[in-house]
Design a protein around this motif. Structure first.
Motif, short mmCIF file in Angstrom:
data_model
loop_
_atom_site.label_atom_id
_atom_site.label_comp_id
_atom_site.label_asym_id
_atom_site.label_seq_id
_atom_site.Cartn_x
_atom_site.Cartn_y
_atom_site.Cartn_z
N GLY A 223 -0.10 2.85 4.56
CA GLY A 223 0.13 1.41 4.65
C GLY A 223 -0.31 0.84 5.97
O GLY A 223 -0.90 -0.25 6.04
N ALA A 224 -0.06 1.57 7.04
CA ALA A 224 -0.45 1.10 8.36
C ALA A 224 -1.96 1.15 8.55
O ALA A 224 -2.58 0.20 9.05
CB ALA A 224 0.25 1.95 9.43
N VAL A 225 -2.58 2.24 8.13
CA VAL A 225 -4.03 2.39 8.32
C VAL A 225 -4.79 1.33 7.52
O VAL A 225 -5.74 0.71 8.01
CB VAL A 225 -4.47 3.81 7.91
CG1 VAL A 225 -5.99 3.91 7.87
CG2 VAL A 225 -3.89 4.84 8.86
N ALA A 226 -4.38 1.12 6.28
CA ALA A 226 -5.11 0.21 5.41
C ALA A 226 -5.04 -1.24 5.88
O ALA A 226 -5.97 -2.02 5.65
CB ALA A 226 -4.56 0.32 3.98
N THR A 227 -3.97 -1.62 6.55
CA THR A 227 -3.77 -3.01 6.94
C THR A 227 -3.96 -3.27 8.42
O THR A 227 -4.02 -4.43 8.84
CB THR A 227 -2.35 -3.47 6.55
OG1 THR A 227 -1.39 -2.63 7.22
CG2 THR A 227 -2.14 -3.37 5.04
N GLY A 228 -4.00 -2.22 9.21
CA GLY A 228 -4.11 -2.40 10.65
C GLY A 228 -2.79 -2.65 11.34
O GLY A 228 -2.77 -3.05 12.51
N CYS A 229 -1.70 -2.40 10.67
CA CYS A 229 -0.38 -2.60 11.27
C CYS A 229 0.00 -1.41 12.15
O CYS A 229 -0.44 -0.28 11.93
CB CYS A 229 0.68 -2.75 10.18
SG CYS A 229 0.66 -4.32 9.31
N VAL B 55 0.83 -1.21 0.00
CA VAL B 55 0.00 0.00 0.00
C VAL B 55 0.87 1.26 0.00
O VAL B 55 0.62 2.21 -0.75
CB VAL B 55 -0.95 -0.01 1.21
CG1 VAL B 55 -1.68 1.34 1.33
CG2 VAL B 55 -1.96 -1.14 1.10
N ALA B 56 1.89 1.27 0.84
CA ALA B 56 2.76 2.45 0.92
C ALA B 56 3.45 2.73 -0.41
O ALA B 56 3.48 3.87 -0.89
CB ALA B 56 3.79 2.26 2.03
N GLN B 57 3.99 1.68 -1.03
CA GLN B 57 4.69 1.89 -2.29
C GLN B 57 3.74 2.26 -3.42
O GLN B 57 4.11 3.02 -4.32
CB GLN B 57 5.52 0.66 -2.63
CG GLN B 57 6.72 0.47 -1.70
CD GLN B 57 7.76 -0.46 -2.29
OE1 GLN B 57 7.47 -1.62 -2.56
NE2 GLN B 57 8.96 0.04 -2.47
N THR B 58 2.53 1.71 -3.38
CA THR B 58 1.53 2.10 -4.38
C THR B 58 1.18 3.58 -4.23
O THR B 58 1.08 4.32 -5.22
CB THR B 58 0.27 1.24 -4.24
OG1 THR B 58 0.61 -0.14 -4.43
CG2 THR B 58 -0.79 1.64 -5.27
#
Length: 394
Positions: free
Chosen positions: A262-268, A198-201
């Motif tokens: 990236g963190a928000v979208a995946t819950g990391c 997600v982050a790289q996209t």
């Protein structure tokens, strides 16, 4: 001693030590060492000036592979920066062996005229330019406090007198999720590898809105260990560049949002850590650069025109931080690498070839003669000393 006499003297001094300087370049090239681990290279770089009587200070700023070598006691203190770190797997594909040897040649030549010209010559061993910001650490620790002007040369595919660079910062992003079997119970996992995707996209989509001069490039240093285990930890490393520090700060903010996405979208969970001091853009001193350009032409080199210098991409260097606080130059001395550029295997080979050897000698001659011109031009000498006095008083 007149300027003409001193200029001839320093050129003769470099030519007399030609064999020693080329041998030093080849010895450093043959044993490449990475950032902050350049123990052999630092020792080799000190050896010739120690023999001449330079006073050596080991490990300034607590950096084990840094050093200061000082000669003379004149009021104009000139710092000559020597780099000697190599690249992982590529060795000296950035030609830092050439930088170190030419710096030593410059220091030895200027030492011969230091008394007559009122110079103090300081050879600075500056580790970790490729990764770690050795000059920034030395600058912040006061290792440049007495230096009024700082000079060095860097090899490259073409000759550039007034070289520019991009401001740079680098971060490491760690995502933390939760392991799960990728087939049996994937719904129990929190996929840290997806966070990187997600982050790289997001960064890829953001590139359309990058301002001129802004760049971002990254690698995944930890993407998981097995295909049937949802990764609980991944690591992403990104370098950001821009034309100047203000533009870099803006870019950093935009990429920070991408990392957050990236963190928000995946819950990391995630954290972002700066891996080294930021590099400022080069601010070359025009007068010094113009003198150096004349020296290039005198030696039969063909520097690119002033009108295109700012448009030539040159990466980033911690010498930028130095030139932001004192007059300095970081010209590029051309090396014929059969079409290869820096950070390519072909350039690593050329750095210890005939053209690389010529760059060592020419670089030392041109730097030494440029410093002589400064020392013997009253208005410019006074300007540099006045700027140093202001910096010390502030």
């Amino acid at each position: 001693m007149s300027t003409a006499t001193a200029s001839v003297s320093v050129e003769d001094a470099v030519n007399r030590r030609r064999g020693d300087l080329i041998e030093l370049s080849h010895e450093i090239h043959a044993e490449p060492e990475l950032a902050f681990a350049e123990f052999k290279s630092a020792a080799k770089t000190q050896a010739l000036v120690a023999e001449y009587g330079f006073e050596i200070t080991a490990a300034p700023a607590g950096l084990d592979t840094a050093f200061r070598a000082r000669f003379g006691d004149g009021p104009l203190v000139v710092g000559i920066c020597a780099e000697y770190d190599a690249l992982p797997e590529l060795g000296h594909a950035c030609g830092h062996n050439i930088i170190a040897a030419s710096a030593v040649g410059t220091a030895l030549a200027l030492a011969e005229v230091a008394d007559e010209l009122g110079l103090t010559v300081v050879l600075l061993g500056t580790p970790a330019e490729e990764a770690g910001g050795g000059k920034v650490l030395l600058l912040n620790a006061g290792a440049f406090d007495d230096v009024a002007v700082a000079v060095m040369v860097h090899p490259g595919p073409i000759d550039i007198a007034r070289a520019r660079s991009l401001a740079l910062s680098q971060v490491e992003v760690t995502y933390r999720g939760r392991e799960a079997h990728a087939a049996v119970a994937p719904y129990l996992g929190v996929n840290a590898a997806d966070a990187i995707t997600v982050a790289q996209t997001a960064i890829g989509l953001l590139r359309q809105q990058f301002a001129p001069g802004q760049m971002a490039h990254g690698i995944v240093t930890d993407g998981g260990q097995a295909t049937n285990v949802i990764p609980a930890r991944t690591v992403l490393r990104y370098t950001m560049r821009a034309n100047d520090a203000a533009s870099l700060r803006h870019l950093e903010g935009r990429l920070a949002d991408c990392f957050l996405a990236g963190a928000v979208a995946t819950g990391c969970d995630y954290d972002v850590e700066q891996t080294e001091p930021p590099y400022d853009e080069l601010a070359p001193d025009k007068w010094l650069a113009d003198v150096f350009r004349g020296e290039m032409i005198r030696l039969g080199r063909t520097p690119i025109g002033e009108e295109v210098e700012a448009a030539v991409p040159l990466g980033s260097t911690d010498m930028g931080n130095v030139t932001q606080v004192m007059p300095g130059i970081h010209p590029i001395v051309g090396v014929d690498a059969d079409g290869a550029s820096v950070h390519q295997p072909g350039f690593a080979a050329a750095a210890a070839g005939p053209s690389g050897d010529k760059a060592v000698v020419d670089g030392a001659i041109m730097l030494a003669r440029t410093v002589v011109a400064l020392a013997e031009t009253p208005a410019e000498r006074d300007r540099v000393l006045a700027l140093h006095a202001e910096r010390v008083a502030s």
